[in-house]
Design a protein around this motif. Structure first.
Motif, PDB file in Angstrom:
ATOM      1  N   VAL A  92     -18.372  66.707  -7.005  1.00 42.35           N
ATOM      2  CA  VAL A  92     -19.594  67.428  -6.749  1.00 42.35           C
ATOM      3  C   VAL A  92     -20.318  66.916  -5.426  1.00 42.35           C
ATOM      4  O   VAL A  92     -20.784  67.808  -4.796  1.00 42.35           O
ATOM      5  N   GLU A  93     -20.231  65.651  -5.056  1.00 41.65           N
ATOM      6  CA  GLU A  93     -20.877  65.269  -3.695  1.00 41.65           C
ATOM      7  C   GLU A  93     -20.276  66.045  -2.714  1.00 41.65           C
ATOM      8  O   GLU A  93     -20.670  66.389  -1.591  1.00 41.65           O
ATOM      9  N   ARG A  94     -18.797  66.311  -2.794  1.00 39.65           N
ATOM     10  CA  ARG A  94     -18.032  66.996  -1.738  1.00 39.65           C
ATOM     11  C   ARG A  94     -17.918  68.576  -2.124  1.00 39.65           C
ATOM     12  O   ARG A  94     -16.904  69.015  -1.658  1.00 39.65           O
ATOM     13  N   ARG A  95     -18.662  69.079  -2.973  1.00 37.10           N
ATOM     14  CA  ARG A  95     -18.410  70.413  -3.327  1.00 37.10           C
ATOM     15  C   ARG A  95     -18.393  71.326  -2.251  1.00 37.10           C
ATOM     16  O   ARG A  95     -18.980  71.313  -1.322  1.00 37.10           O
ATOM     17  N   GLY A  96     -17.518  72.339  -2.638  1.00 38.92           N
ATOM     18  CA  GLY A  96     -17.212  73.297  -1.547  1.00 38.92           C
ATOM     19  C   GLY A  96     -16.164  73.078  -0.757  1.00 38.92           C
ATOM     20  O   GLY A  96     -15.898  73.595  -0.018  1.00 38.92           O
ATOM     21  N   ARG A  97     -15.708  71.854  -0.831  1.00 40.89           N
ATOM     22  CA  ARG A  97     -14.621  71.179   0.020  1.00 40.89           C
ATOM     23  C   ARG A  97     -13.589  70.787  -0.869  1.00 40.89           C
ATOM     24  O   ARG A  97     -13.738  69.814  -1.585  1.00 40.89           O
ATOM     25  N   VAL A  98     -12.299  71.241  -0.337  1.00 37.91           N
ATOM     26  CA  VAL A  98     -11.345  70.852  -1.244  1.00 37.91           C
ATOM     27  C   VAL A  98     -10.892  69.440  -0.776  1.00 37.91           C
ATOM     28  O   VAL A  98     -10.932  69.036   0.165  1.00 37.91           O
TER      29      VAL A  98
END
Ligand code: CA
Length: 238
Positions: free
Chosen positions: A168-174
């Motif tokens: 969630v903290e790195r959402r949008g990034r694989v």
């Protein structure tokens, strides 16, 4: 004001096609033909997005990405890598050094433009409050270590909770399996990337209708994407 895209690519024909297509879409385009030149341009006059080829005549796109991520001024710069078909290693390494997305050559201009717009949109999304995070029917209390789907509380183990909040903290990034293994598990001996798959499966099961937010990028890793419609079939990409 038009958003600026810097293309770092050494094939002149491809640069022309990209320049033409992106300009037509309303973007302002600049280009560099070598990694060194791209690095200098990205730092002296930061674009809104960098389109970065992996195979460059001097330093590789991977190295350019790594150096940009290491500098405070450019660590948040949206980067889309361009990799050759079949070069899965480049994709995995690309995400490890912090690329936001990748496209595979030969390029589909239409797909490229969709990805450019998606990356720009994600980057301009407002950051959510760190304590209570909410995506549609999913609610996470970071401090209290509690999760709800709709109004039902779901009980997670400490490890599952860490896995979920890391995504969630790195959402949008694989996040590659190796990155997750390192950051969530801390890499204990005997663990393989299959451990990650097993836990993601368990996580999805517990998330129920909200499981679609956790996407699989086959052969690469996982991504939390809050933009997918809830309850749709599990989003497997690429
Ligand atoms: Ca090239």
């Amino acid at each position: 004001m038009a958003e600026r895209i810097l293309i770092v690519e050494d094939e002149p024909d491809l640069v022309s096609i990209l320049e033409y297509s992106l300009t037509k879409e309303g973007f302002e385009v600049a280009f560099a033909h070598t990694g060194t030149e791209g690095l200098r341009m990205a730092q002296t006059s930061p674009p809104d997005l960098l389109l970065l080829d992996v195979m460059l005549p001097d330093i590789s796109g991977i190295e350019v990405c790594k150096q940009l991520r290491a500098a405070d001024s450019s660590k948040g710069l949206p980067i889309i890598m361009m990799t050759a078909r079949g070069e899965e290693v480049d994709r995995v390494v690309g995400f490890e050094v912090g690329a936001d997305d990748y496209v595979v050559k030969p390029l589909s201009v239409r797909e490229l433009i969709l990805r450019v717009r998606a990356v720009l949109r994600r980057r301009s999304a407002k950051p959510v409050e760190p304590e209570l995070v909410k995506f549609g029917r999913l609610r996470i209390d970071q401090a209290g270590h509690r999760v709800w789907v709709d109004d039902n509380e779901v009980v997670f183990t400490a490890l599952e909770f860490r896995l979920l909040t890391t995504l969630v903290e790195r959402r949008g990034r694989v996040q590659t399996r190796d990155t997750l293994l390192h950051d969530v598990w801390g890499v204990a001996p005997g663990l393989t990337t299959r451990t990650v798959d097993t836990h993601v499966r368990r996580l999805r099961k517990k998330l129920g209708q909200a499981a679609t937010y956790v996407q699989t990028l086959r052969g690469v890793g996982y991504r939390f994407n809050s933009e997918v419609p809830e309850g749709s079939v599990e989003g497997e990409l690429a």
